[in-house]
Design an enzyme around this catalytic site. Structure first.
Site, mmCIF file in Angstrom:
data_model
loop_
_atom_site.group_PDB
_atom_site.id
_atom_site.type_symbol
_atom_site.label_atom_id
_atom_site.label_comp_id
_atom_site.label_asym_id
_atom_site.label_seq_id
_atom_site.Cartn_x
_atom_site.Cartn_y
_atom_site.Cartn_z
ATOM 1 N N GLU A 164 -11.085 -8.721 -24.901
ATOM 2 C CA GLU A 164 -10.796 -7.534 -24.675
ATOM 3 C C GLU A 164 -9.376 -7.499 -24.554
ATOM 4 O OE1 GLU A 164 -12.935 -3.717 -22.789
ATOM 5 O OE2 GLU A 164 -12.709 -5.466 -21.546
ATOM 6 N N GLU A 336 -18.907 -5.278 -13.194
ATOM 7 C CA GLU A 336 -19.288 -6.260 -14.668
ATOM 8 C C GLU A 336 -20.693 -5.952 -14.921
ATOM 9 O OE1 GLU A 336 -16.483 -6.841 -16.230
ATOM 10 O OE2 GLU A 336 -15.175 -6.628 -14.377
ATOM 11 N N GLU A 358 -14.793 1.920 -18.364
ATOM 12 C CA GLU A 358 -14.135 1.387 -16.987
ATOM 13 C C GLU A 358 -14.317 2.392 -15.963
ATOM 14 O OE1 GLU A 358 -13.650 -1.565 -16.852
ATOM 15 O OE2 GLU A 358 -13.012 -1.987 -19.032
#
Length: 883
Positions: A164, A336, A358
Site C-alpha cells: 500500500e 488493523e 483509515e
C-alpha cells in the site's frame, strides 16, 4: 494500509446471521467510472504467482499467470510494473483455441507501467497472460524488502512485502489499483529451514532440492493487489483461536513471550468485531507478523489475513516497554483488524475515498479500546485526536476528507491527519447524531451489500439513510467530507426564564491563518446543556435557537462528539471557568482546547487560556494536568532563542507543574490509575524540557546509579530517563549511549537507542548523529528517522544536511514518504530563510506533489505570527501572575 472463478467464489463465502455474502462481479460500467492510470480494456480475474527470492543477491525470480478478461479488441495490454526485467510474456486463449502470442515489452519506469504489444488484434474474451521476470529486493518498505537485524547468534535477514498504496507492481506485474479485485494463488520456493507466511494458510509443501522447498498457499478471496502479503525468515509462530478462526503472531525466534499481549488482544478483538459488524471474519486464519526496523510512512499494514507490524508497535519487552507502549500495541492491532472489514472485505474504489479505510479503522479501534480497557480512560484521547485534526484543518493548505487523487504520489500523501484523525472525529460525530445502534445497523448493511466489492462514500451514506430515522445524514456527511475546514459555533446569547435557558447560536468558520476568509457553511449537529442539567441537540445551518433545561453556564458540544470550535462571549466563558470543576473531564479538555486554539488565533485574549490553566485544581483528572503540561511545553518552544524571556516563562511553568509531580511522585503506587502512570512520565519529560534543575539532577542521578541500583531506572521509566539523558548529553554520555546501541542485541531496543543519539541539544553531537545516519551502522530503515530526530531541535542543520546529501538520503526513505520527508525536516524552524529553502525544493518536484511542502511553509508562517503577535500578551500576563 486476492483457480478458476468458480472455486474462488466458493472459497470467498462468509456467513452473517444465517445470511450468505456472495462475491459480486465488478460491473464493467462501474469500473469504467473509477479513476485510473491504466486503460480499461482488460480486467484481471485471478493471479497464479510463483516467486523464488534470492535474499543474498537482493533479487527474486517471478512467474505470474493472470486469467484476464479482454473487454475491447486491441493490440496491446498495459498494466503496472516497476523495477522489473521481463524475459518472456505470452498471451493464450483460456479455452485453448489458438496459439499463444508472444508480446513485445515496453517499460515506462516513470509511469510504472509495462505495455505488451502483439502482432495481431486480441479479440474480447478470456485469456491467460503469462509473464517471467526478475525483480529487486529493496532495503525500504516498498514492494519486497529485506530487514537485517541482530540476534544473540549473529546477524539475520528477513523478507517482507509492503504494497500500500501502489507497490504490488514491484512484486508482480499487475493491475495495481484497488478497483481491480481478483483472487490470488501464491507459491514460493524458499529455504526449507525458514518460515514462509502469506494471507492464507499453507496448502502444501514439497521438496525442491538443495535445501529448498516449494510452499503453496491456499487461494485468497477476491481482493485488491495492495493486500497481498509474503514474509520469510527465521520465525516462531504462536497461536490461539476465536470464533473458529486461528489467530497467530509471527515474530523472530525467541520473542514469543513478548507477543502474548497482542495474541490475547487479537482473540478478544476478533470476537467483538464479528459481533459488532454482524459479519463473521471470512478467512480461516489471521496472522500478525512482527518485523524489526521502521518506516517513515507507516507502522502497520492490514494485509488480509496477514497483518504486518513493526516490532515496536506489536511486541512488549518487559525490560523496556511502558504502559503507553501497551496501549499503542492494542490500538494498532485493533486498527488493523478493523481493516479486515473496512478496507479488505469492502474496499474504496480509488484513493480519493481512502478515509473509508483509515478513518473508520481509527474510529473502530478507539471504540474497541474503550470497550475492552475502560480502565485506560481513552475516551478522553478522542479530544486530542480531534484537536490534532482541527489544527491542520484550520489552515489554507488543508483539503477535504474526500479529495481528488490523480497520481501515486498524491495517493501516498493522502495518508495524513485529515484522512485518519478528521475522518475518525467526523464518524464519531455522525454516530452520535443518528444514534449508536442505528449507526451500527447502517455499518452492517453497508458491509453486507458491498462485501468483496468496491465503494465510494455515498454508498455508506445511502446505507445510513435507511436507518437515520429521517435525519439528513447525507447532507451533514457531505458538508464535512466534501469541503475542508472547521466550523465555528458562536454562542451569541443565553437567556434564562422560568427555569429554562434559550441559547442563540450562529455559525462561522475557524481559521488560524485567514482572519478575513469568507466562511463556508455546514449543517452542524450541536449538543448543548446548562452545566449539571440534561442536554439537548439541534442542527445548526447558519443560525439556530436551542432551549435548555435549567439556568446557569451553558456548555456547547457537551460530550465533545462534535467536530467544531465553540466561541463564547467573555461573560459566558467566565461563568464556565467558574464552574470548571463541575464539568466532566472530557468537557474540561474540550473547553481548554477551544480556548487555547482561539486565543492563539486572536479570537480571544491569551489570558483566557492562561487563567484557566492556572486555576486547574490539584485534584483534577490526570488528563487535565497532562493537557496543562503539554500546553506549557508548547508555549515554551515559541521562546526558543530568546533566553531572558524563556527563563521567565520557564520559572512560571516549572512552579505550576512541580506540585503536580510531587503528588504523583517517582514511584508507582499499587492501586494508581493508568492515567496517573502516564502523567508521571509526561511530567518528568515536561519539567526536564522546561529546564527544572531538580528534575534534571534526579534523572542524571538515576541514570548513573542504574549499574548498582536496579530500582533506579525501573522499566516503566527507562525510555523517559534515557531520552532526557540523551537530550542533555555531553560527548562522554553520547559516546556511552552509542556504545550501548552498538552492543544491543534486541532489534527493538537497538533501534530506539540509535534514535536517541539524534536528539541531543548540543550541535556538535547533532552533527555526529547526522554523519552516523549516512553509514550502514544504524540500519537501513533507521537512518531517515535519525535525520528527522535531529531536525526537531536543529531544523536548519538537518535540512541543509539532507539536501546536501540528497542522493544518499533518497535511498534511506521509503518512496511513499519521499514527497513529505524533506519539507518535514524544516517544520520546527522559525527562520524565514527556511521558507525560501522549502520553496526552492518545491521547484524541483512535480506541482501535484507540493501540498506537504506548502503545509510546512504555512505552519512556519503561523508560528512566526504567534511569536510576534501572541507572546507579548503572554509576557504581560506573566508580569501580573508571578512569572
Amino acid at each position: 494500509m486476492r483457480k478458476s472463478l468458480v472455486s474462488a467464489i466458493a472459497l470467498a463465502l462468509a456467513v452473517s446471521a444465517g445470511a450468505t455474502l456472495a462475491m459480486p462481479a465488478q460491473p464493467a460500467a462501474a469500473l469504467s467510472q473509477t479513476p485510473t492510470q491504466l486503460p480499461r480494456n482488460v480486467r484481471p480475474v485471478h493471479y497464479a504467482v510463483a516467486i523464488t527470492p534470492h535474499a543474498e543477491k537482493m533479487s527474486f525470480d517471478g512467474r505470474v499467470t493472470v486469467d484476464v478478461q479482454v473487454l475491447k479488441p486491441g493490440t496491446s495490454i498495459t498494466l503496472n510494473a516497476a523495477g522489473m526485467r521481463f524475459s518472456s510474456v505470452t498471451l493464450a486463449p483460456t479455452a485453448g483455441k489458438g496459439a499463444a502470442m508472444a508480446a513485445k515489452v515496453a517499460l515506462d519506469e516513470k509511469a510504472q507501467t509495462a505495455t505488451f504489444s502483439f502482432d495481431k488484434t486480441v479479440a474480447p474474451g478470456s485469456y491467460k497472460l503469462a509473464m517471467d521476470y526478475v525483480g529487486t529486493i529493496g532495503t525500504q518498505a516498498n514492494g519486497l524488502f529485506a530487514i537485517d537485524y541482530p540476534t544473540a547468534s549473529g546477524q539475520k535477514r528477513a523478507l517482507f512485502t509492503q504494497f500500500e498504496n501502489s507497490d504490488a507492481r514491484r512484486f508482480i506485474p499487475s493491475w495495481d489499483e484497488p478497483a481491480y479485485k481478483a483472487t490470488f494463488d501464491l507459491s514460493v520456493t524458499v529455504p526449507a529451514n525458514e518460515m514462509a507466511v502469506s494471507n492464507m494458510p499453507v496448502a502444501s509443501k514439497a521438496g525442491a532440492g538443495h535445501g529448498m522447498e516449494k510452499v503453496t498457499f491456499r487461494t485468497t478471496p477476491k481482493m485488491s493487489t495492495y493486500l497481498l502479503f509474503f514474509g520469510l525468515g527465521d520465525f516462531d509462530r504462536v497461536t490461539t483461536s476465536s470464533d473458529g478462526t486461528e489467530i497467530g503472531v509471527v515474530m523472530q525466534k525467541g520473542k514469543g513471550v513478548q507477543a502474548a499481549f497482542t495474541l490475547e488482544s487479537a482473540k478478544t478483538v476478533l470476537h467483538d468485531y464479528n459481533d459488532y459488524f454482524g459479519i463473521k471474519y471470512p478467512l480461516p486464519k489471521l496472522d500478525n507478523i512482527a518485523a524489526p526496523g521502521s518506516s517513515q510512512f507507516f507502522s502497520a499494514m492490514e494485509n488480509w489475513g496477514a497483518i504486518f507490524t513493526f516490532e515496536y508497535a506489536m511486541l512488549l519487552d518487559p525490560s523496556y516497554s511502558t504502559q503507553g507502549d501497551k496501549m499503542e500495541v492494542f490500538n494498532t492491532a485493533a486498527h488493523e483488524m478493523a481493516h479486515q472489514w473496512f478496507g479488505d472485505l469492502v474496499t474504496m474504489d480509488w484513493w480519493d475515498n481512502l478515509w473509508l479505510n483509515e478513518g473508520f479503522a481509527s474510529w473502530m479501534a478507539e471504540r474497541e479500546t474503550e470497550k475492552v480497557h475502560p480502565e485506560w480512560n481513552t475516551v478522553l484521547d478522542t479530544v486530542g485526536v480531534r484537536e490534532g485534526a482541527m489544527s491542520v484543518d484550520a489552515v489554507a493548505t488543508t483539503h477535504p476528507i474526500v479529495q481528488k487523487i490523480a497520481t501515486v504520489e498524491q495517493a501516498s500523501q493522502a495518508f495524513d491527519t485529515i484522512t485518519y484523525s478528521k475522518g475518525e472525529a467526523v464518524i464519531r460525530m455522525l454516530e452520535a447524531y443518528v444514534g449508536p445502534e442505528n449507526w451500527r445497523q447502517g455499518v452492517h448493511n453497508y458491509l453486507k451489500a458491498h462485501a468483496y466489492g468496491n465503494t465510494v462514500s455515498d454508498d455508506l451514506w445511502h446505507a445510513m439513510d435507511g436507518v437515520a430515522g429521517g435525519k439528513p445524514i447525507t447532507q451533514v456527511a457531505h458538508d464535512f467530507t466534501l469541503q475542508p475546514g472547521v466550523p465555528l459555533i458562536k454562542v451569541d446569547s443565553a437567556m434564562c426564564s422560568n427555569g429554562e435557558t434559550t441559547v442563540k447560536l450562529t455559525q462561522g468558520e475557524f481559521t488560524k491563518d485567514r482572519p478575513n476568509k469568507q466562511p463556508l457553511r455546514w449543517h452542524v449537529p450541536v449538543i448543548a446543556q446548562v452545566v449539571g442539567n440534561a442536554s439537548a441537540s439541534t442542527l445548526v445551518n447558519g443560525s439556530a435557537t436551542l432551549k435548555l433545561k435549567g439556568c446557569g453556564p451553558v456548555l456547547v458540544n457537551a460530550g465533545q462528539s462534535g467536530y467544531y470550535r465553540t466561541l463564547y462571549a467573555p461573560a459566558q466563558l467566565a461563568a464556565l471557568k467558574q464552574d470548571f470543576n463541575k464539568l466532566a473531564p472530557v468537557d474540561q479538555l474540550g473547553l481548554m482546547g477551544d480556548t487555547w486554539a482561539e486565543s492563539m488565533a486572536g479570537l480571544e485574549p491569551v489570558s483566557d487560556f492562561l487563567d484557566m490553566a492556572k486555576a486547574v485544581p490539584a485534584d483534577a483528572a490526570p488528563e487535565i494536568w497532562a493537557e496543562v503540561a503539554e500546553s506549557l511545553e508548547g508555549l515554551d518552544q515559541y521562546y526558543r532563542g530568546d533566553k531572558a524571556r524563556q527563563d521567565r516563562f520557564r520559572a512560571y511553568a516549572v512552579a505550576q507543574l512541580k506540585p503536580a509531580f510531587a503528588r504523583v511522585g517517582w514511584d508507582a503506587k499499587p492501586d494508581e490509575s493508568t492515567s496517573t502512570t502516564l502523567l508521571r512520565t509526561q511530567l518528568i519529560g515536561a519539567l526536564s524540557e522546561l529546564g527544572d534543575a531538580d528534575m534534571l539532577k534526579e534523572v542524571r542521578r538515576r541514570y548513573d546509579a542504574q549499574a548498582t541500583d536496579p530500582k533506579a531506572v525501573p522499566a516503566a521509566l527507562r525510555k523517559t530517563i534515557l531520552a532526557i539523558v540523551a537530550q542533555h548529553a555531553d560527548a562522554a554520555t553520547w559516546n556511552k549511549l552509542h556504545a550501548e546501541a552498538q552492543a544491543e542485541k534486541s532489534p527493538m531496543i537497538k533501534d530506539r537507542l540509535y534514535g536517541l543519539l539524534a536528539i541531543a541539544k548540543d550541535k556538535a553531537l547533532a552533527q555526529r548523529a547526522l554523519d552516523l545516519a549516512l553509514t550502514a551502522e544504524p540500519g537501513a530503515t533507521n537512518s531517515a528517522g535519525m535525520i528527522r530526530g535531529v531536525s526537531w531541535r536543529h531544523p536548519e542543520m538537518a535540512y541543509d544536511f539532507a539536501m546536501a546529501h540528497r542522493a544518499q538520503v533518497d535511498k534511506l526513505v521509503d518512496s511513499t514518504s519521499g514527497g513529505r520527508y524533506y519539507p518535514s525536516l524544516g517544520s520546527s524552524s522559525f527562520d524565514p530563510a527556511m521558507i525560501d529553502k522549502i520553496k526552492a525544493y518545491e521547484a524541483t518536484i512535480d506541482p501535484s506533489a507540493r501540498r506537504p511542502a506548502n503545509a510546512v511553509i504555512a505552519n512556519i508562517q503561523y508560528r512566526q505570527m504567534v511569536r510576534k503577535d501572541r507572546l507579548p500578551a503572554v509576557d504581560a500576563w506573566l508580569a501580573k501572575n508571578g512569572g
